[in-house]
Design a protein around this motif. Structure first.
Motif, short mmCIF file in Angstrom:
data_model
loop_
_atom_site.label_atom_id
_atom_site.label_comp_id
_atom_site.label_asym_id
_atom_site.label_seq_id
_atom_site.Cartn_x
_atom_site.Cartn_y
_atom_site.Cartn_z
N ILE A 158 0.99 -1.26 0.00
CA ILE A 158 -0.01 -0.12 -0.08
C ILE A 158 1.00 1.07 -0.08
CG2 ILE A 158 -1.73 1.41 1.33
CD1 ILE A 158 -2.92 -1.34 2.30
N THR A 159 0.74 2.08 -0.97
CA THR A 159 1.45 3.33 -0.82
C THR A 159 0.58 4.45 -0.24
OG1 THR A 159 2.29 2.94 -3.13
CG2 THR A 159 2.19 5.34 -2.71
N ILE A 160 1.24 5.02 0.62
CA ILE A 160 0.85 6.37 1.43
C ILE A 160 1.02 7.32 0.84
CG2 ILE A 160 0.62 7.22 3.74
CD1 ILE A 160 1.84 4.46 4.82
N ILE A 161 0.15 8.39 0.31
CA ILE A 161 0.34 9.50 -0.15
C ILE A 161 -0.20 10.81 0.73
CG2 ILE A 161 -0.33 11.29 -2.09
CD1 ILE A 161 -0.93 8.75 -3.70
N ASP A 162 0.66 11.68 0.92
CA ASP A 162 0.58 12.70 2.01
C ASP A 162 -0.28 13.97 1.07
OD1 ASP A 162 0.84 15.42 3.12
OD2 ASP A 162 2.48 14.49 4.48
N THR A 163 -1.48 14.37 1.48
CA THR A 163 -2.01 14.98 0.71
C THR A 163 -1.81 16.62 0.70
OG1 THR A 163 -4.03 15.31 2.35
CG2 THR A 163 -4.37 13.82 0.77
N ARG A 164 -0.81 17.05 1.62
CA ARG A 164 -0.48 18.13 1.90
C ARG A 164 0.59 18.38 0.84
NH1 ARG A 164 -0.32 18.93 8.40
NH2 ARG A 164 -2.67 18.63 8.78
N ARG A 165 1.39 17.49 0.84
CA ARG A 165 2.69 17.69 -0.09
C ARG A 165 2.40 17.01 -1.39
NH1 ARG A 165 6.47 14.47 4.12
NH2 ARG A 165 8.10 14.40 2.34
N GLN A 166 1.26 16.21 -1.63
CA GLN A 166 1.03 15.72 -2.87
C GLN A 166 2.19 14.84 -3.27
OE1 GLN A 166 -1.76 15.38 -3.28
NE2 GLN A 166 -2.97 17.41 -3.41
N GLU A 167 2.63 13.82 -2.53
CA GLU A 167 3.80 12.99 -2.70
C GLU A 167 3.82 11.61 -1.96
OE1 GLU A 167 7.67 14.24 -0.23
OE2 GLU A 167 7.06 15.56 -2.04
N ALA A 168 4.31 10.54 -2.38
CA ALA A 168 4.22 9.06 -1.73
C ALA A 168 5.24 9.41 -0.66
CB ALA A 168 4.44 8.16 -2.48
N VAL A 169 4.61 9.08 0.75
CA VAL A 169 5.59 9.34 1.86
C VAL A 169 5.79 7.92 2.63
CG1 VAL A 169 5.22 11.66 2.20
CG2 VAL A 169 3.48 9.83 3.26
N GLY A 170 5.33 6.66 2.00
CA GLY A 170 5.61 5.65 2.83
C GLY A 170 4.97 4.49 2.11
N THR A 171 5.30 3.13 2.57
CA THR A 171 4.72 2.10 1.93
C THR A 171 4.35 1.15 3.07
OG1 THR A 171 6.01 2.46 -0.10
CG2 THR A 171 5.27 0.25 0.30
N ILE A 172 3.22 0.48 2.84
CA ILE A 172 3.11 -0.49 4.04
C ILE A 172 3.13 -2.05 3.11
CG2 ILE A 172 1.23 -1.46 5.32
CD1 ILE A 172 -0.03 1.12 5.66
#
Length: 643
Positions: A387-401
C-alpha cells in the motif's frame, strides 16, 4: 446397397461421436489452463490487494486480497498487517455497516457475501447473492445491502434482517462498482462494458441511478463513446459523480495508434441529480497516456480527487475547483455549451489545467481510500502486495505498507505484470488489460489495418480465459501460437516498435496460458442437465433433422465444436462473410463460457446467440438449424450456455 452402406457408416460415426461426448462430459470440466505447468509455490501466496475501506477513526484498513482469498487488517499507525481473515474465492468488494460493527466482502467465484464481525475479526455469516458480485454498499439505515452482480446485469438488494434478496434492479452491461450519495438518497452504479449498440456504432456505457427510498431505478445516464467504466465516487457535497473510464476509437483504422489516437482515458463527470448533464474530461497528456484508470477518491473537503491508473503505476491528483472552472459550474450545474463539452472530450492538452500532480506508486495500483482527516491517501498496489501512502499536503508518496507477499517474482507474476502494464506501447497508450479487462473481452469490434482493415475485415475481440489449448489465434488463424501472437504480431498491431521479446514474451505467454475459465453458473449445481439443456444437447449432437433428413458429419455442431474445449481448431466457411471481408474462412472459436463472450461472430455483429442463426445462419451453413422450432432453438441456446 450403396445408400444402405452409407447410412451405416453415418450411424457408426454418430454413435462414436455420441459416446465420445458422453465420456468427455462425464469428466470434471477442465479449466482450460496450463497453470500447473508453470506454477511455483509462491504463486498461491501472493496477496494481490484490490479494494479496501478505512475505519471512521482512521486506525484500521481492511484490505481485500483477491489472489489468496483473505481480508487483511492493517494498523495504519504501526503500518503493519495485524490479522488475516479467510473469505470466499476471488473476493473483490468490501463495505462497512453504518455502525462499523460488520464488514461485508463480495466473493466473485462463490456468489456469496462474507459477513465479518469487526470486533472479533471472525466470519459470522455467509450470505448467498447473485452471480459474480463486485462492488457493494450499505444504505444509511443499515437495512439493505446493494450488490452489483456483474454476470447477470443487475443490482441485488439484500435485506439485513433476513439476509435474503428482496429485489433485483436491472442495470447496464456488467455492473461493476457502486457508490452511495452522501445523503444516502441514491446509489450510483458503473457498468463496465458498452450496452448493446447497432453494428459499427460507437460504444455507450451506462451509469444506473437507484432511489434508495423507492428502491427503483430513476435514471440511466448514457456515456457516449465510452467503455470499461469501473470506479466511481460522489463528491463530498453530493452534487457530482465522477466515473473512471476509457474512450476508445475502435471504429477508425487501427493505424491511428501510431499518432496516439486509438484510445484515451478520462473521467465522466455527472450532475448527481437524475437527468442531469454529463461531461467527459481526459486524464492523458499529448505524449503520455494514463491507461486503465480504476478508482477515484476525494479529500473530505472535496478540493482534490485522486485517480489510480493501473497500467502506468501512477495516481493523478486533480484540482476539483479547476475542473469546475473548465466546465463552468454554477450552483452545482454544468453550464458549458454542448459544443465545448464535445471538444473537451477529445482535448489531450486540457488536462494541464486541472491535473496538478502525477504520483508514482507500486505496481498496478487499484483501490484507494482517504483517511477521515483527509491527511493521507492509501493506494492498494495489486502486483506489489503493498500500500502506497500519499501525503495530501505535499502531494507525494511518503511511505509504503508491506502486506507480506513473497518477494520472489515468479514467471507467472512477471507475465501478469507485463499483461497489465503499458510499458512497451507507444506513449504508454495501452496494456493487454485495456482490451481484455478482467482477462476477458471489452465488447468492442476493431478495424485492424494490417489485416486488410481501413474499413474492411472488422474483428470482434476475444477472451483470454481458458485459451491455452485453443490455438491457432486470431479470427484469421494466422497466429499458430501465443508466442507469435504476443511477439511479432503484437509489435505490428499494437505496440508500434516491438512486441514482447525473449523472457518477457515467455512470461506473458505463460501467464495467458495459466488463465482459467471461471465457474459456469449455467451448469446446475447437481451436475445434471435440466430437461431443456438435455434436449439442446441432443440437437447439438444430432445426425438427423426433424423430418428425418441426414445431416452430413461436416455440418453437425459437434463436428466443429468437439469437447472439451468445443473447437476443432480449424478454419471453416460458415456463410458469415460480410461485404467488407476479403476471406470467408474463420477460426472456429471455443465455446466454453460462450454466454459471457458476446458480441458474437468474427465481426461482433450479433449481440445474442440466437441472432447467429435467426439472422445470419439462414442457409444452414453454420450448422443445420432451419428446421428447428422456436422451443428447440431455445433448448439449443440453453445447452450452449453450459459448455
Amino acid at each position: 446397397m450403396k445408400k444402405l452402406k452409407f447410412f451405416g457408416i453415418g450411424c457408426l460415426a454418430c454413435i462414436f461421436v455420441g459416446l465420445m461426448t458422453i465420456a468427455m462430459f462425464s469428466k470434471p470440466r477442465p479449466d482450460g489452463s496450463k497453470a500447473e505447468q508453470y506454477k511455483e509455490p509462491e504463486d498461491d501466496l501472493y496477496k494481490s490487494p484490490i479494494q479496501m475501506v478505512i475505519s471512521k477513526k482512521g486506525r484500521r484498513l481492511y484490505v481485500v486480497c483477491e489472489n489468496n482469498n483473505v481480508l487483511q487488517v492493517v494498523d495504519t499507525k504501526r503500518k503493519k498487517v495485524i490479522a488475516e481473515i479467510p473469505v470466499g474465492r476471488r473476493p473483490y468488494g468490501v463495505a462497512f455497516s453504518p455502525d462499523e460493527h460488520y464488514l461485508y466482502v463480495s466473493n466473485r467465484w462463490d456468489d456469496t457475501i462474507t459477513m465479518i464481525d469487526t470486533k472479533t475479526l471472525k466470519t459470522v455469516r455467509t450470505i448467498p447473492c447473485g452471480p459474480d458480485p463486485h462492488g457493494l454498499v450499505m444504505d444509511k439505515q443499515g437495512e439493505v445491502l446493494y450488490v452489483a452482480c456483474l454476470y447477470d446485469n443487475y443490482v441485488s438488494l439484500i435485506s439485513m434482517r433476513t439476509f435474503k434478496e428482496i429485489k433485483r434492479l436491472s442495470t447496464g452491461n456488467q455492473p461493476f462498482e457502486v457508490a452511495l450519495s452522501p445523503d444516502g438518497r441514491y446509489v450510483y452504479v458503473s457498468n463496465q462494458l458498452t450496452n448493446p449498440v447497432p453494428f459499427r456504432t460507437a460504444p455507450i456505457t451506462e451509469v444506473t441511478i437507484i432511489d434508495t427510498r423507492k428502491k427503483i431505478v430513476v435514471d440511466r445516464r448514457m456515456l457516449f463513446s465510452t467503455d470499461i467504466a469501473q470506479g466511481l465516487s460522489c463528491t463530498p457535497d453530493g452534487k457530482f459523480v465522477f466515473v473512471a473510464l476509457e474512450s476508445p476509437k475502435n471504429l477508425i483504422p487501427e493505424t491511428q495508434i501510431y499518432q496516439g489516437w486509438m484510445v484515451t482515458y478520462g473521467l465522466a463527470i455527472l450532475e448527481a441529480k437524475p437527468r442531469g448533464r454529463t461531461a467527459l474530461l481526459l486524464l492523458d497528456q499529448m505524449d503520455y497516456y494514463y491507461a486503465d484508470p480504476f478508482q477515484i477518491v476525494f479529500t473530505p473537503d472535496g478540493r482534490y480527487a485522486y485517480v489510480s491508473s493501473s497500467a502506468v503505476d501512477a495516481v493523478s491528483v486533480l484540482d476539483v475547483e479547476k475542473i469546475k472552472e473548465v466546465l463552468e459550474v454554477k450552483e452545482g450545474e454544468i453550464t458549458a455549451s454542448d459544443e465545448k463539452l464535445r471538444r473537451y472530450a477529445r482535448h489531450l492538452a486540457l488536462s494541464d489545467q486541472y491535473v496538478v500532480k502525477r504520483i508514482r506508486t507500486g505496481y498496478n495500483p487499484k483501490g484507494m481510500v482517504v483517511s477521515p482527516n483527509g491527511r493521507f491517501v492509501y493506494v492498494a498496489n495489486r502486483l506489489s502486495d503493498s500500500i502506497t501512502i500519499i501525503d495530501t499536503r505535499r502531494q507525494e508518496a511518503v511511505g509504503t505498507i508491506d502486506l507480506g507477499g513473497p518477494k520472489k517474482i515468479t514467471l507467472l507474476r512477471r507475465g501478469e505484470y507485463l499483461f497489465n502494464h503499458s510499458t512497451i506501447s507507444f506513449q504508454k497508450q495501452l496494456s493487454c488489460n485495456t482490451c481484455h479487462p478482467e482477462l476477458h473481452v471489452d465488447g468492442l469490434i476493431y478495424d485492424i489495418a494490417v489485416d486488410g482493415g481501413m474499413g474492411g475485415n472488422l474483428v470482434d475481440n476475444r477472451t483470454m480465459r481458458g485459451v491455452a489449448y485453443t490455438a491457432p489465434f486470431k479470427w484469421t488463424g494466422k497466429n499458430p501460437n501465443l508466442a507469435r501472437q504476443e511477439g511479432p504480431r503484437a509489435a505490428q498491431l499494437f505496440f508500434r516498435s516491438h512486441g514482447f521479446e525473449g523472457k518477457d514474451r515467455d512470461a506473458v505467454v505463460a501467464f495467458i496460458e495459466s488463465i482459467p475459465l471461471p465457474p459456469n453458473r449455467c451448469i446446475p449445481s447437481s451436475g445434471k442437465l435440466t430437461p431443456s439443456q438435455q434436449r439442446g444437447k441432443a440437437i447439438f449432437e444430432r445426425a438427423y433433422t426433424n423430418d428425418g433428413r441426414y445431416i452430413p458429419i461436416a455440418n453437425r455442431c459437434i463436428t466443429c465444436h468437439p469437447p472439451p474445449y468445443y473447437t476443432d481448431r480449424k478454419m471453416h466457411d460458415v456463410g458469415t462473410k460480410a461485404y467488407f471481408d476479403t476471406e470467408g474462412d474463420f477460426d472456429t472459436p471455443q465455446l466454453n463460457n460462450i454466454h459471457e463472450s458476446y458480441p458474437y461472430l468474427h465481426d461482433g455483429r450479433c449481440w445474442s446467440l440466437e441472432e447467429i442463426w435467426t439472422l445470419y445462419g439462414t442457409e444452414d451453413l453454420h450448422g443445420v438449424v432451419n428446421d428447428l422450432t422456436k422451443q428447440q432453438l431455445n433448448d439449443l441456446m440453453e445447452y450452449l450456455k453450459t459448455l
